[in-house]
Motif scaffolding. Structure first.
Motif, PDB file in Angstrom:
ATOM      1  N   TYR A  26       0.833  -1.204   0.000  1.00  0.00           N
ATOM      2  CA  TYR A  26       0.000   0.000   0.000  1.00  0.00           C
ATOM      3  C   TYR A  26       0.872   1.261   0.000  1.00  0.00           C
ATOM      4  CZ  TYR A  26      -4.698  -1.937   0.510  1.00  0.00           C
ATOM      5  OH  TYR A  26      -5.904  -2.565   0.273  1.00  0.00           O
ATOM      6  N   LEU A  52      -8.161  10.061  -2.641  1.00  0.00           N
ATOM      7  CA  LEU A  52      -8.133   8.891  -1.765  1.00  0.00           C
ATOM      8  C   LEU A  52      -9.263   8.869  -0.734  1.00  0.00           C
ATOM      9  CD1 LEU A  52      -4.318   8.540  -0.946  1.00  0.00           C
ATOM     10  CD2 LEU A  52      -5.654   7.261  -2.610  1.00  0.00           C
ATOM     11  N   MET A  56     -11.164   5.707   2.147  1.00  0.00           N
ATOM     12  CA  MET A  56     -10.691   5.630   3.524  1.00  0.00           C
ATOM     13  C   MET A  56     -11.729   5.082   4.492  1.00  0.00           C
ATOM     14  SD  MET A  56      -7.504   6.598   3.640  1.00  0.00           S
ATOM     15  CE  MET A  56      -7.265   5.795   2.066  1.00  0.00           C
ATOM     16  N   MET A  59     -11.300   1.559   6.264  1.00  0.00           N
ATOM     17  CA  MET A  59     -10.059   0.869   5.898  1.00  0.00           C
ATOM     18  C   MET A  59      -9.215   0.627   7.145  1.00  0.00           C
ATOM     19  SD  MET A  59      -7.051   2.006   3.182  1.00  0.00           S
ATOM     20  CE  MET A  59      -8.034   1.739   1.715  1.00  0.00           C
ATOM     21  N   GLY A  64      -4.478   2.350   5.479  1.00  0.00           N
ATOM     22  CA  GLY A  64      -4.894   3.677   5.017  1.00  0.00           C
ATOM     23  C   GLY A  64      -3.804   4.713   5.211  1.00  0.00           C
ATOM     24  N   MET A  68      -1.864   7.002   2.357  1.00  0.00           N
ATOM     25  CA  MET A  68      -1.859   8.469   2.407  1.00  0.00           C
ATOM     26  C   MET A  68      -0.457   9.038   2.605  1.00  0.00           C
ATOM     27  SD  MET A  68      -5.294   9.637   4.424  1.00  0.00           S
ATOM     28  CE  MET A  68      -4.888   8.769   5.933  1.00  0.00           C
ATOM     29  N   ALA A 340      -9.176  12.470   6.850  1.00  0.00           N
ATOM     30  CA  ALA A 340      -9.100  11.080   6.402  1.00  0.00           C
ATOM     31  C   ALA A 340      -8.825  10.134   7.567  1.00  0.00           C
ATOM     32  CB  ALA A 340      -8.020  10.937   5.334  1.00  0.00           C
ATOM     33  N   LEU A 344     -10.771   6.250   9.181  1.00  0.00           N
ATOM     34  CA  LEU A 344     -10.120   4.942   9.204  1.00  0.00           C
ATOM     35  C   LEU A 344     -10.706   4.038  10.292  1.00  0.00           C
ATOM     36  CD1 LEU A 344      -6.402   6.082   8.796  1.00  0.00           C
ATOM     37  CD2 LEU A 344      -7.846   5.037   7.044  1.00  0.00           C
TER      38      LEU A 344
END
Length: 676
Positions: A26, A52, A56, A59, A64, A68, A340, A344
């Motif tokens: 990732y 993205l 998120m 995730m 995640g 990012m 973000a 998560l």
């Protein structure tokens, strides 16, 4: 000792979290996406992280974060491609790199410039990660020590770089910075809501101009137009020059400059609200000040690349300090990063002190991911630099229409208004004439970037200081002149004094010859007319909104004074004086086979066609006409390149969930995407 007892186990747990194949996968995916986003001018980390966000939700937190952080860490590295190869700032954090990176590309040394930049970025990124590791627990007192007076002084320190970048005529640099600050005040004032050089009849102006538009207009449009007029490749001799190994050696030779500029990046990154828009100029100014022979700056001096690129990536580590410790975003991309993180997992991760208390292992995993992302991103960039540098050997007439396409699309994304493209053209004209008459474009951009912080910090600091002075004179002085402020003030004064001494040897626009008095004098008079109009407009703001008028009046008064002195000098001095510098007298622009206005007409035609038919249909006609008429390409090549350009725009817009500028046709007819 308790701090270390808590931190050491968390550091080990963080390694265990990220040293998993799926997490590293990732991370690499995020790095590749960041490279793709950063290569396109004007998009940057905000657009990438926005892409993205939909993924998120729910995730796994570590996966995640890997995605990012991979993107956030590498965008300041990959945006160097556009800055060096095309003379277009890939983002606000790579504007200073253009000054020396692009001239090196013109000399056929693009690979050297890129590899030096990437090596500097790697080092700066690692310094930023190391700083974050050391200060993630103990940085709280440092961040809290910076109040409004300290933040104002940091902004003033950024403005002091104007003295270094002013060029042969210091008054031109001062006036250019003042003009940038005045244009930065356009729109609704933050404090009292007064309108400045704007009207509600034109709603677009009430929000002011966006940095993306000003950055592209001041740097990208003038360089594209200049190269297009000359009808050749970016690198005259079509040689790539030294490879990445030479660039690495350049960094080794200037490693201590890289160390100092990385520390500058970290410190500025820690302070919320400044970030990449300022740090590269401060680092560039330091690179100039610490170099004995300054004549190479603006012509391809490698130290002008090492300094800013070291600070750019280091500031990401610094920017994560207020983001993770206090939940205060240090930049626009950090603001999206905070949003973000809340998406998560089960949504229970919250940045701030609670994250350090409850999720210290995840906090440190961000640190290690940041370091790994810089390593992976730099390796990929260096590996690709030789191939991508070959872009400089392509005849520029084939690149120009696609660059016009990209910067128009990027400008539109800043506000999703057709007026964004008009503003890009208008600022582009200013940039063209600043470049032509040897006025400092970096000084203009510094003024624009710092206009809002200077006004905000000065107004708020004044209000608090007034309250404290009412209590006692000593308390007011203690507030305004803290030890940090005094240190920054001394650094600023020294910077200005040294900068003014050194500025005469710096030629940001190259060795511009002097010509007749008429054209430079007309341009000066136009600038004076705008400044006078801005002063009259600011003076009309009611006195009860004094906070909204004081900065425009002060900056406008200083700028007008500088312009009046320049006017007197122009009237008294001979035509051979440096104050009459004009690129149309001698050099590449003077010898170019194509004229300025005829070349600009192509860009204007794209804008006019967009107004009537929308962007995609206008782009279709523009690409076909330009490639056939201006580039004189055969029909097969014209059709293939046009199809590739349209496809690229559609893929970008679809991936980023962005719209195209609509026209009158879209209001009359319901067309399918992407024509609507």
């Amino acid at each position: 000792m308790d701090v270390f007892a808590t931190a050491m186990p968390a550091l080990g747990q963080a390694w265990a979290l990220i040293l998993q194949p799926v997490v590293l996968g990732y991370l690499v995916l995020g790095v590749v996406m960041g490279l793709a986003v950063g290569v396109f001018p004007g998009l940057g980390g905000i657009a990438g992280l926005s892409l993205l966000l939909p993924f998120m939700f729910g995730m796994d937190p570590v996966l995640g974060l890997a995605l990012m952080v991979g993107m956030v860490a590498v965008v300041p590295t990959s945006d160097t491609f556009a800055s060096v190869l095309m003379g277009i700032p890939g983002s606000s954090a790579s504007q200073a790199t253009v000054l020396d990176g692009f001239p090196l590309a013109k000399k056929g040394q693009a690979a050297r410039a890129l590899s030096a930049a990437f090596t500097s970025s790697l080092f700066g990124g690692l310094v930023g990660a190391l700083f974050l590791t050391m200060f993630i627990v103990v940085a709280r007192p440092l961040v809290l020590a910076f109040g409004l007076p300290e933040m104002l002084m940091i902004s003033v320190l950024g403005l002091s770089m104007v003295a270094v970048l002013a060029g042969r005529v210091a008054l031109k640099g001062l006036a250019a910075a003042g003009l940038g600050m005045l244009i930065g005040t356009i729109g609704e004032a933050d404090a009292g809501g007064s309108l400045r050089m704007a009207t509600y009849d034109i709603p677009y102006l009430t929000d002011g101009l966006k940095l993306v538009i000003v950055g592209l207009g001041i740097f990208a449009v003038p360089e594209i137009v200049s190269l297009l007029r000359q009808d050749r490749s970016i690198a005259k001799d079509a040689k790539l020059g030294a490879g990445w190994g030479t660039g690495v050696k350049d960094w080794v030779a200037n490693k201590w400059l890289s160390v100092r500029c990385s520390l500058i990046g970290v410190v500025v990154g820690v302070i919320p609200g400044l970030g990449g828009s300022v740090v590269d100029w401060i680092a560039y100014g330091h690179a100039v000040q610490s170099t004995k022979d300054k004549s190479g700056f603006g012509k391809g001096e490698i130290r002008g690349i090492v300094g800013p690129e070291s600070s750019n990536n280091a500031k990401e580590g610094g920017g994560l300090v207020p983001t993770l410790l206090f939940g205060i975003p240090g930049s626009g991309s950090m603001a999206i990063f905070i949003g973000a993180i809340a998406l998560l997992g089960s949504g229970d991760i919250e940045v701030g002190p609670s994250m350090l208390r409850d999720n210290l292992d995840i906090t440190y995993s961000i640190v290690w991911l940041l370091a790994l992302a810089n390593v992976v991103g730099t390796i990929l960039c260096i590996a690709a630099s030789g191939g991508i540098a070959k872009l400089t050997t392509i005849r520029f007439t084939y690149l120009a229409p696609f660059l016009f396409m990209l910067i128009s699309f990027a400008a539109f994304q800043s506000g999703q208004n057709f007026e964004d493209i008009l503003a890009l053209f208008a600022i582009g004209l200013i940039g063209i004439f600043l470049r032509r008459f040897d006025w400092s474009r970096p000084a203009f951009l510094i003024g624009f970037v710092l206009s809002n912080p200077v006004e905000k910090f000065s107004n708020q600091a004044f209000q608090i200081a007034s309250f404290r002075f009412r209590k006692s004179f000593e308390e007011g002085l203690d507030y305004l002149f803290s030890p940090i402020v005094i240190v920054l003030l001394i650094v600023t004064v020294v910077s200005v004094v040294l900068g003014l001494r050194q500025a005469k040897s710096i030629m940001a626009e190259g060795d511009v010859k002097s010509g007749s008095k008429r054209a430079p004098l007309v341009f000066l008079m136009l600038l004076m007319a705008y400044v006078v109009a801005a002063l009259i407009n600011a003076n009309m703001i009611p006195d009860y909104n004094m906070t909204d008028k004081i900065i425009p009046l002060a900056v406008g008064g200083i700028t007008l004074t500088a312009l009046l002195i320049l006017l007197v000098q122009m009237l008294l001095r001979p035509e051979t004086d440096a104050v009459f510098a004009d690129k149309e007298v001698a050099g590449e622009d003077a010898d170019a086979p194509y004229g300025l206005w005829g070349t600009l007409a192509w860009f204007a035609g794209l804008i006019v066609a967009t107004y009537f038919t929308g962007f995609i249909l206008a782009l279709l006609g523009f690409l076909v006409a330009f490639l056939r008429v201006r580039a004189q390409a055969p029909w097969p090549k014209t059709l293939i390149l046009t199809a590739a350009g349209i496809a690229l725009m559609c893929v970008m817009a679809g991936a980023l969930n962005r719209d195209f500028p609509p026209g009158l046709l879209q209001q009359a007819v319901d067309l399918p995407w992407p024509l609507k």
